[in-house]
Design a protein around this motif. Structure first.
Motif, PDB file in Angstrom:
ATOM      1  N   VAL A  10       1.032  -1.248  -0.181  1.00 19.57           N
ATOM      2  CA  VAL A  10       0.197   0.097  -0.083  1.00 19.57           C
ATOM      3  C   VAL A  10       0.952   1.401   0.046  1.00 19.57           C
ATOM      4  O   VAL A  10       0.518   2.270  -0.743  1.00 19.57           O
ATOM      5  CB  VAL A  10      -0.996   0.059   1.190  1.00 19.57           C
ATOM      6  N   ASP A  14       0.937   4.124  -2.826  1.00 18.00           N
ATOM      7  CA  ASP A  14       0.874   5.676  -2.610  1.00 18.00           C
ATOM      8  C   ASP A  14       1.884   6.537  -3.024  1.00 18.00           C
ATOM      9  O   ASP A  14       1.864   7.558  -3.516  1.00 18.00           O
ATOM     10  CB  ASP A  14       0.391   5.746  -1.027  1.00 18.00           C
ATOM     11  N   GLU A  15       3.280   5.827  -2.850  1.00 17.12           N
ATOM     12  CA  GLU A  15       4.363   6.776  -2.997  1.00 17.12           C
ATOM     13  C   GLU A  15       4.530   6.770  -4.563  1.00 17.12           C
ATOM     14  O   GLU A  15       5.397   7.325  -5.077  1.00 17.12           O
ATOM     15  CB  GLU A  15       5.461   6.501  -2.158  1.00 17.12           C
ATOM     16  N   GLN A  71      -6.662  -2.924   1.288  1.00 18.62           N
ATOM     17  CA  GLN A  71      -7.148  -1.865   2.118  1.00 18.62           C
ATOM     18  C   GLN A  71      -8.061  -2.413   3.067  1.00 18.62           C
ATOM     19  O   GLN A  71      -8.088  -2.120   4.227  1.00 18.62           O
ATOM     20  CB  GLN A  71      -7.669  -0.571   1.407  1.00 18.62           C
TER      21      GLN A  71
END
Length: 296
Positions: A10, A14-15, A71
């Motif tokens: 995750v 995101d990055e 998630q």
């Protein structure tokens, strides 16, 4: 499958960068790289491709699909940790919106006391939207919720116990106190004292004023119902309040709204569908539903 691998995945998603994900998680870059390789081997799918032109990683379709499940799994694991820890405390976290807390909870307190449940309850006061979110996150066990429509939720089990209409309240010295009914359009030139954000009253007032084709002149918003009533009683302005929050001892006069398509103030008990209730929690839910429905 390693839970940490999902957390690292995750972070990479995101990055869009192994190094930044490693910095966020305070681990080495090889740790992140190995975690992604393990997941790709586990699922037999490539999760990221390298975008050399922008020096970043881009998720594949499979990676985007895994994110949704990752998630959800991490969220459920977080809730599980909270629930298992809470079970050892012996306490029941009960969420109360201010209006329901002030005007309904006192009605059931004697029964909670007689059932020896009152000392097992930890009350949390907040707006219904906040309480609903806390329920879904596992930060509450049970909550009483208010809403402008019956609550339908995939995560929560919700049972309606009462509903009421909204009314206009005015000082007994206000000329409007000579009336018992009024159209909202007649209040265009009045000063309003209203409940602040976090209450469903704001949305209800917006709905009524939209149908009346004007925006009310709000002179003072507050989170305290008693302050609202006190200011109205002193004729500082008029109020918009659910009938459930108005009592005979209040030093105000209430008027019924004659407008069509008025909002309704719904009140419900709620808890997570996948929560296995303890004996105390089940007793509290049963008592709440029984006594609140009786008192409505």
């Amino acid at each position: 499958m390693n839970v940490k691998d999902l957390e690292y995945f995750v972070a990479v998603f995101d990055e869009k960068n192994f190094s930044k994900a490693a910095m966020e998680k305070n681990v080495s870059q090889p740790t992140i790289t190995l975690a992604i390789k393990r997941l790709e081997n586990e699922f037999g799918a490539r999760l990221f491709i390298r975008d050399h032109s922008h020096q970043r990683l881009e998720p594949t379709r499979q990676g985007s699909q895994l994110l949704i499940h990752a998630q959800n799994m991490l969220t459920e694991l977080g809730i599980a940790k909270k629930e298992l820890a809470q079970m050892t405390s012996g306490k029941v976290r009960l969420g109360l919106p201010p209006i329901i807390g002030n005007y309904y909870f006192p009605k059931i307190s004697p029964d909670l006391f007689r059932s020896k449940l009152i000392n097992k309850i930890e009350t949390v006061e907040a707006g219904s939207a906040d309480l609903r979110l806390r329920l879904e996150k596992g930060d509450l066990d049970i909550a009483l919720l208010s809403s402008l429509s019956p609550v339908i939720d995939d995560v929560l089990k919700v049972e309606l116990f009462d509903e009421s209409k909204f009314k206009i309240i005015v000082s007994k010295n206000n000329p409007l106190a000579q009336k018992d009914e009024i159209n909202f359009s007649e209040l265009k030139n009045e000063n309003f004292i209203v409940l602040d954000k976090g209450f469903v009253h704001g949305k209800a007032l917006k709905q009524v004023s939209h149908h009346a084709h004007y925006r009310p002149h709000i002179v003072y918003p507050t989170t305290d119902i008693h302050i609202l009533k006190s200011l109205v009683a002193e004729n500082v302005g008029i109020g918009f309040l659910t009938e459930s929050a108005i009592s005979k001892t209040d030093q105000v006069h209430s008027l019924t709204l004659l407008d069509d398509d008025q909002p309704t103030f719904y009140m419900s008990t709620a808890y997570r569908k996948n929560k296995i209730l303890s004996d105390d929690e089940q007793s509290i839910v049963d008592l709440l539903q029984k006594e609140l429905s009786r008192s409505s």
